[in-house]
Design a protein around this motif. Structure first.
Motif, PDB file in Angstrom:
ATOM      1  N   ALA A 126      76.113  51.203  50.877  1.00 50.44           N
ATOM      2  CA  ALA A 126      76.734  51.429  52.185  1.00 50.44           C
ATOM      3  C   ALA A 126      76.806  52.913  52.500  1.00 50.44           C
ATOM      4  CB  ALA A 126      78.145  50.832  52.196  1.00 50.44           C
ATOM      5  N   ARG A 127      77.084  53.200  53.774  1.00 51.61           N
ATOM      6  CA  ARG A 127      77.256  54.584  54.231  1.00 51.61           C
ATOM      7  C   ARG A 127      78.704  55.002  54.022  1.00 51.61           C
ATOM      8  NH1 ARG A 127      73.816  52.107  57.827  1.00 51.61           N
ATOM      9  NH2 ARG A 127      71.750  53.099  58.045  1.00 51.61           N
ATOM     10  N   ARG A 128      79.149  54.911  52.855  1.00 50.60           N
ATOM     11  CA  ARG A 128      80.520  55.308  52.477  1.00 50.60           C
ATOM     12  C   ARG A 128      80.537  55.423  50.963  1.00 50.60           C
ATOM     13  NH1 ARG A 128      84.755  50.450  53.065  1.00 50.60           N
ATOM     14  NH2 ARG A 128      83.727  49.872  55.005  1.00 50.60           N
ATOM     15  N   ASN A 129      81.625  55.960  50.455  1.00 52.91           N
ATOM     16  CA  ASN A 129      81.824  55.948  49.013  1.00 52.91           C
ATOM     17  C   ASN A 129      82.163  54.515  48.597  1.00 52.91           C
ATOM     18  OD1 ASN A 129      82.455  56.369  46.330  1.00 52.91           O
ATOM     19  ND2 ASN A 129      84.399  57.418  46.750  1.00 52.91           N
ATOM     20  N   ILE A 130      81.282  53.879  47.839  1.00 50.98           N
ATOM     21  CA  ILE A 130      81.474  52.460  47.518  1.00 50.98           C
ATOM     22  C   ILE A 130      82.301  52.257  46.236  1.00 50.98           C
ATOM     23  CG2 ILE A 130      79.535  51.530  48.780  1.00 50.98           C
ATOM     24  CD1 ILE A 130      79.323  52.218  45.008  1.00 50.98           C
ATOM     25  N   VAL A 131      82.685  53.320  45.562  1.00 53.19           N
ATOM     26  CA  VAL A 131      83.474  53.150  44.329  1.00 53.19           C
ATOM     27  C   VAL A 131      84.799  52.433  44.602  1.00 53.19           C
ATOM     28  CG1 VAL A 131      84.649  54.336  42.425  1.00 53.19           C
ATOM     29  CG2 VAL A 131      82.358  55.072  43.161  1.00 53.19           C
ATOM     30  N   PRO A 132      85.581  52.830  45.634  1.00 50.60           N
ATOM     31  CA  PRO A 132      86.806  52.070  45.929  1.00 50.60           C
ATOM     32  C   PRO A 132      86.520  50.608  46.290  1.00 50.60           C
ATOM     33  CG  PRO A 132      86.847  54.200  47.037  1.00 50.60           C
ATOM     34  CD  PRO A 132      85.459  54.017  46.512  1.00 50.60           C
ATOM     35  N   THR A 143      75.341  56.718  36.592  1.00 50.41           N
ATOM     36  CA  THR A 143      76.610  56.967  35.914  1.00 50.41           C
ATOM     37  C   THR A 143      77.280  55.630  35.630  1.00 50.41           C
ATOM     38  OG1 THR A 143      76.909  59.082  37.028  1.00 50.41           O
ATOM     39  CG2 THR A 143      78.869  58.067  36.061  1.00 50.41           C
ATOM     40  N   ARG A 144      77.694  55.437  34.392  1.00 46.31           N
ATOM     41  CA  ARG A 144      78.334  54.182  34.000  1.00 46.31           C
ATOM     42  C   ARG A 144      79.727  54.449  33.439  1.00 46.31           C
ATOM     43  NH1 ARG A 144      75.931  50.517  29.110  1.00 46.31           N
ATOM     44  NH2 ARG A 144      76.136  52.556  28.078  1.00 46.31           N
ATOM     45  N   LEU A 145      80.691  53.621  33.860  1.00 44.14           N
ATOM     46  CA  LEU A 145      82.035  53.640  33.302  1.00 44.14           C
ATOM     47  C   LEU A 145      82.367  52.238  32.809  1.00 44.14           C
ATOM     48  CD1 LEU A 145      83.999  55.639  36.047  1.00 44.14           C
ATOM     49  CD2 LEU A 145      82.956  56.548  33.953  1.00 44.14           C
ATOM     50  N   ARG A 146      82.998  52.142  31.632  1.00 49.81           N
ATOM     51  CA  ARG A 146      83.404  50.842  31.104  1.00 49.81           C
ATOM     52  C   ARG A 146      84.769  50.968  30.441  1.00 49.81           C
ATOM     53  NH1 ARG A 146      78.425  48.735  27.491  1.00 49.81           N
ATOM     54  NH2 ARG A 146      78.626  50.834  26.616  1.00 49.81           N
ATOM     55  N   ALA A 147      85.537  49.875  30.488  1.00 48.81           N
ATOM     56  CA  ALA A 147      86.877  49.898  29.895  1.00 48.81           C
ATOM     57  C   ALA A 147      87.231  48.499  29.389  1.00 48.81           C
ATOM     58  CB  ALA A 147      87.909  50.355  30.916  1.00 48.81           C
ATOM     59  N   VAL A 148      87.920  48.465  28.264  1.00 47.69           N
ATOM     60  CA  VAL A 148      88.455  47.203  27.757  1.00 47.69           C
ATOM     61  C   VAL A 148      89.796  46.962  28.432  1.00 47.69           C
ATOM     62  CG1 VAL A 148      89.248  45.961  25.709  1.00 47.69           C
ATOM     63  CG2 VAL A 148      87.272  47.479  25.558  1.00 47.69           C
ATOM     64  N   GLU A 208      92.370  50.022  34.117  1.00 48.27           N
ATOM     65  CA  GLU A 208      91.854  51.010  33.148  1.00 48.27           C
ATOM     66  C   GLU A 208      90.570  51.647  33.674  1.00 48.27           C
ATOM     67  OE1 GLU A 208      93.460  51.779  30.391  1.00 48.27           O
ATOM     68  OE2 GLU A 208      95.037  50.313  30.809  1.00 48.27           O
ATOM     69  N   LEU A 209      89.719  50.831  34.258  1.00 47.46           N
ATOM     70  CA  LEU A 209      88.471  51.340  34.820  1.00 47.46           C
ATOM     71  C   LEU A 209      88.756  52.240  36.018  1.00 47.46           C
ATOM     72  CD1 LEU A 209      85.329  51.104  34.712  1.00 47.46           C
ATOM     73  CD2 LEU A 209      85.554  49.266  36.400  1.00 47.46           C
ATOM     74  N   ALA A 210      89.695  51.829  36.861  1.00 42.59           N
ATOM     75  CA  ALA A 210      90.046  52.627  38.039  1.00 42.59           C
ATOM     76  C   ALA A 210      90.565  54.001  37.636  1.00 42.59           C
ATOM     77  CB  ALA A 210      91.075  51.889  38.878  1.00 42.59           C
ATOM     78  N   ALA A 242      89.797  59.814  37.451  1.00 43.24           N
ATOM     79  CA  ALA A 242      89.769  61.028  36.638  1.00 43.24           C
ATOM     80  C   ALA A 242      88.458  61.797  36.811  1.00 43.24           C
ATOM     81  CB  ALA A 242      89.978  60.675  35.164  1.00 43.24           C
ATOM     82  N   THR A 243      87.375  61.073  37.028  1.00 44.69           N
ATOM     83  CA  THR A 243      86.062  61.724  37.187  1.00 44.69           C
ATOM     84  C   THR A 243      85.703  61.962  38.638  1.00 44.69           C
ATOM     85  OG1 THR A 243      84.993  59.541  37.153  1.00 44.69           O
ATOM     86  CG2 THR A 243      85.182  60.703  35.045  1.00 44.69           C
ATOM     87  N   GLN A 244      86.597  61.528  39.561  1.00 39.69           N
ATOM     88  CA  GLN A 244      86.346  61.656  41.006  1.00 39.69           C
ATOM     89  C   GLN A 244      84.968  61.108  41.378  1.00 39.69           C
ATOM     90  OE1 GLN A 244      87.158  65.913  41.641  1.00 39.69           O
ATOM     91  NE2 GLN A 244      89.165  65.336  42.424  1.00 39.69           N
TER      92      GLN A 244
END
Length: 612
Positions: free
Chosen positions: A9-15, A46-51, A56-58, A63-65
């Motif tokens: 999308a034409r936006r930051n899709i992380v949220p 870029t990959r982020l993972r959390a148990v 926890e992932l959010a 933290a990494t913006q």
């Protein structure tokens, strides 16, 4: 049994990815992860993972913006490998990332072949084999879309997958077979997810993919083909869900919210008879009259809570409609040799409509020539509904809590309608009886609301359960399956071991378990089996067992030391099981509160069981 969200999308899709995962946590939640492509300059994965939970992932993303306009995300319910960061999705091979729901049955064979080619595996999952296989295909098939099609051609099992790669940052590819996946058509881009709820934040326009579909998502367009590359058109639907429907509101938990939504859910489901003068078989579909007239017996296939609703309906169908009925656990039915009967109405019951075992059992029954099929389901666009000739949609609304409540009672309402339709069409329902049942059904939401007023008394009972490790649930007749459902609810969310029995079976073994530390919960409607049940309760008291009895007004069971009575507001005849399950739901909920368990997300369980 996991959740996928994909976005470009034409936006930051992380949220968007993270909020979508939050809405999908009920599907799986032992770990979560996301992969995005940063497209400024050279595309970089870029990959982020959390148990644990999505929170926890959010926290990592904050933290990494992290910011990107294309990505895939996943919540996991473990099938292959323990919950851990290395087993969490997405899985990466070279510059591509893959998320996957389902089970790949030939993953060990694929793993061996890929290891022989030099691929190193870092997880125990079947999904990593998909990532490496796709990477291998891209060596000879440079187009990502075509390489995905070639990859899924080698997969045996069920899957919904999402893919992106550094080599082609302008698109994401998704595909499905046996595991739900839908597209979202937004004003600023395109999306995909396992459930509509994940996309309500950005769009209500959705496209439901069929088994074998592969879809490409770009900023400005999407396309869908079959696995062989044949283009197909899938209709765009406007979801009737609203974002508010999946919000918690004033309640502490979704389970509590859904328990108290039952009067409205039942009213919505029964709206089809609100103004009519009688039961019309056509509420099940245009062909229902011919199908029901030709029905000589009923086979109900379901799992878990839905199995209990079907088991209850067996009593109704045989006593009111005078038609033989068999109820089978779907996962067992297709793995035994059964005798097909073309005059059997096959009824499949599922909250999600994607329950893997139930869907497979339905297809198995049809393969045997039993094509008279009826789906009772809460999701109109689901695979089970599409696979069935007839259907009745239970309008329970979204159910987020893993332990089913309003889906169960609306299933019972739907099955009551089926019972009356079969009874009427076979000449076993007089006009006077029909009018009486219709009045009961129309009054049902009010009756359920009255039962919910018992919550303060049930909450007191729950305090006594917190320290217990075991419980017995008893019922007779059509209330035995309600006892089964009560035991299941207590197990699911409080982790107290509970078993249910037809009360007459006590003396054939379970009575050996009864002592002062074993609470016994009894469902005691004022019906023809009440006196028999009273005798069974005396057997418990004679062994020092403590009784908790949900009794109808007029049941004349006296309260005494060791015998606790909670009186229901009214006796409700055939529909009494729908009322009696409500206090059992509340008892389980409040016992779990006292114990401090995670009510909406009980350990080891997931809402949509899309794997065998």
């Amino acid at each position: 049994m996991c959740g996928i969200v994909t976005a470009i999308a034409r936006r930051n899709i992380v949220p968007v990815l993270l909020e979508g995962l939050r809405k999908l946590e009920y599907r799986g939640y032992d770990s979560a992860g996301l992969a995005v492509l940063k497209t400024e300059g050279t595309p970089e994965l870029t990959r982020l993972r959390a148990v644990g939970r999505v929170a926890e992932l959010a926290a990592q993303a904050d933290a990494t913006q992290l910011s990107a306009n294309i990505g895939i995300a996943h919540t996991r319910w473990a099938t292959h490998g323990v919950p851990s960061e290395r087993n969490a999705h997405p899985h990466i091979s070279g510059g591509l990332a893959v998320v996957h729901n389902g089970i790949i049955e030939n993953f060990e064979e694929l793993r061996s072949k890929l290891q022989a080619k030099g691929y190193a595996f870092t997880s125990e999952t079947d999904t990593e084999a998909i990532a490496h296989l796709l990477h291998d295909k891209l060596k000879t098939i440079p187009d990502l879309f075509d390489a995905v099609r070639a990859t899924i051609a080698e997969l045996v099992g069920a899957y919904a997958i999402g893919v992106l790669t550094e080599a082609d940052p302008s698109r994401a590819i998704v595909a499905r077979k046996g595991s739900p996946l839908l597209l979202g058509i937004g004003e600023d881009g395109h999306y995909a997810a396992s459930d509509t709820a994940a996309l309500l934040q950005v769009t209500r326009k959705v496209v439901y993919l069929e088994d074998g579909d592969v879809a490409e998502l770009t900023l400005d367009s999407y396309r869908v083909t079959l696995q062989d590359g044949t283009p197909v058109e899938r209709p765009v639907n406007i979801s009737s869900l609203s974002a508010d429907a999946v919000e918690l509101g004033k309640y502490r938990h979704y389970m509590q919210k859904e328990i108290f939504e039952q009067p409205q859910a039942l009213a919505n489901t029964l709206e089809i008879i609100a103004g009519g003068g009688g039961i019309s078989p056509q509420i099940f579909g245009a062909e229902a009259v011919d199908v029901l007239k030709a029905t000589r017996r009923v086979l109900i296939l379901a799992c878990g809570t839905s199995y209990h609703s079907g088991f209850t309906a067996r009593y109704w169908l045989e006593s009111v409609a005078k038609i033989p009925c068999t109820v089978e656990i779907a996962s067992e039915y297709r793995y035994r040799e059964s005798v097909p009967d073309a005059d059997t109405l096959v009824v499949v019951i599922s909250q999600s409509g994607e329950t893997a075992d139930t869907l497979a059992a339905l297809k198995h029954a049809k393969s045997l020539g039993m094509t008279k099929t009826l789906a009772i389901c809460n999701v109109p666009e689901s695979a089970i509904v599409r696979e069935s000739a007839l259907r009745l949609i239970t309008r329970a609304g979204p159910e987020i809590g893993v332990a089913s409540t309003k889906a169960f009672t609306t299933q019972l309402a739907a099955l009551a309608l089926l019972t009356l339709a079969l009874s009427k069409i076979n000449g076993h329902l007089s006009a006077e009886q029909e009018a009486g049942y219709l009045n009961q059904l129309r009054h049902l939401p009010v009756a359920v609301a009255k039962v919910l007023e018992l919550e303060p008394e049930i909450e007191k009972w729950a305090q006594r359960f917190a320290g217990k490790h075991h419980a017995l649930f008893l019922g007779r007749g059509s209330h035995w399956p309600i006892a089964m459902e009560g035991a299941l609810k207590l197990k699911e969310i409080s982790y107290i071991h509970a078993e249910s029995y037809a009360a007459g079976e006590l003396k054939h073994g379970p009575l050996a378990l009864v002592d002062k530390d074993m609470p016994v919960i009894a469902v005691a409607p004022a019906d023809e089996l009440l006196e028999k049940l009273k005798s069974n309760l005396q057997e418990v008291r004679a062994r020092g067992g403590e009784l908790y009895v949900f009794a109808d007004a007029g049941s004349e069971i006296p309260e005494s030391e060791g015998v606790h009575i909670l009186h229901m507001p009214e006796h409700y005849g055939m529909l009494s099981p729908i009322l009696h399950v409500i206090p059992l739901q509340l008892l389980s909920y409040h016992a779990a509160l006292v114990k401090g368990t995670d009510v909406d997300k009980p350990r080891n369980l997931a809402k949509s069981v899309t794997v065998e």
